[in-house]
Motif scaffolding. Structure first.
Motif, short mmCIF file in Angstrom:
data_model
loop_
_atom_site.label_atom_id
_atom_site.label_comp_id
_atom_site.label_asym_id
_atom_site.label_seq_id
_atom_site.Cartn_x
_atom_site.Cartn_y
_atom_site.Cartn_z
N GLN A 260 0.86 -1.18 0.00
CA GLN A 260 0.00 0.00 0.00
C GLN A 260 0.90 1.23 0.00
N PRO A 261 0.46 2.29 -0.64
CA PRO A 261 1.27 3.52 -0.62
C PRO A 261 1.49 4.00 0.82
N ASN A 262 2.74 4.32 1.12
CA ASN A 262 3.11 4.89 2.42
C ASN A 262 2.75 4.03 3.63
N LYS A 263 2.70 2.71 3.44
CA LYS A 263 2.40 1.79 4.54
C LYS A 263 3.41 0.65 4.49
N PRO A 264 3.64 -0.01 5.61
CA PRO A 264 4.55 -1.16 5.60
C PRO A 264 3.98 -2.31 4.76
N LEU A 265 4.88 -3.09 4.19
CA LEU A 265 4.49 -4.27 3.43
C LEU A 265 3.84 -5.28 4.36
N ILE A 266 2.74 -5.86 3.92
CA ILE A 266 2.08 -6.93 4.67
C ILE A 266 2.47 -8.25 4.03
N THR A 267 3.01 -9.17 4.81
CA THR A 267 3.34 -10.49 4.31
C THR A 267 2.62 -11.54 5.16
N ILE A 268 2.07 -12.52 4.49
CA ILE A 268 1.35 -13.60 5.17
C ILE A 268 1.81 -14.91 4.55
N ALA A 269 2.13 -15.88 5.40
CA ALA A 269 2.49 -17.22 4.94
C ALA A 269 1.58 -18.22 5.66
N ILE A 270 0.98 -19.13 4.89
CA ILE A 270 0.05 -20.10 5.46
C ILE A 270 0.44 -21.50 5.02
N PRO A 271 0.71 -22.40 5.97
CA PRO A 271 0.99 -23.77 5.58
C PRO A 271 -0.30 -24.46 5.14
N GLY A 272 -0.20 -25.30 4.14
CA GLY A 272 -1.39 -26.00 3.64
C GLY A 272 -1.55 -27.39 4.20
N GLY A 273 -0.51 -27.91 4.83
CA GLY A 273 -0.60 -29.23 5.42
C GLY A 273 -0.02 -30.31 4.52
N ASP A 274 -0.03 -31.52 5.05
CA ASP A 274 0.55 -32.66 4.33
C ASP A 274 -0.17 -32.96 3.03
N VAL A 275 -1.49 -32.84 3.03
CA VAL A 275 -2.27 -33.14 1.83
C VAL A 275 -2.82 -31.81 1.29
#
Length: 85
Positions: free
Chosen positions: A22-37
């Motif tokens: 977003q302009p003039n805002k910190p970067l948002i990062t999200i990581a989500i594990p999906g699991g074994d299957v």
């Protein structure tokens, strides 16, 4: 908004990530594990779902959002009106 999802051998140990700038805002990062299957499709779909949910919950909701997604199958599923997310 950039999304990506993948899985080992396209069928297991998947996960996704989302980057929101977003302009003039910190970067948002999200990581989500999906699991074994977890397939590539499921990981990509989860990334898109999480990204859209996150954008709608921002303190200031942007007037325009650009989604960068590299999964044609997820986009085709959404366009069909019968998404299997």
């Amino acid at each position: 908004v950039f999304t990506n999802g993948s899985a080992e051998n396209a069928t297991r140990n998947g996960g996704c990530c989302i980057y929101i700038r977003q302009p003039n805002k910190p970067l948002i990062t999200i990581a989500i594990p999906g699991g074994d299957v977890c397939s590539n499709y499921r990981a990509e779909a989860q990334a898109l779902l999480t990204a859209t949910e996150t954008v709608t919950q921002l303190e200031t909701i942007p007037k325009k959002v650009v989604l960068l997604i590299d999964s044609l199958s997820v986009l085709q599923s959404l366009a069909s009106g019968n998404p299997e997310v």
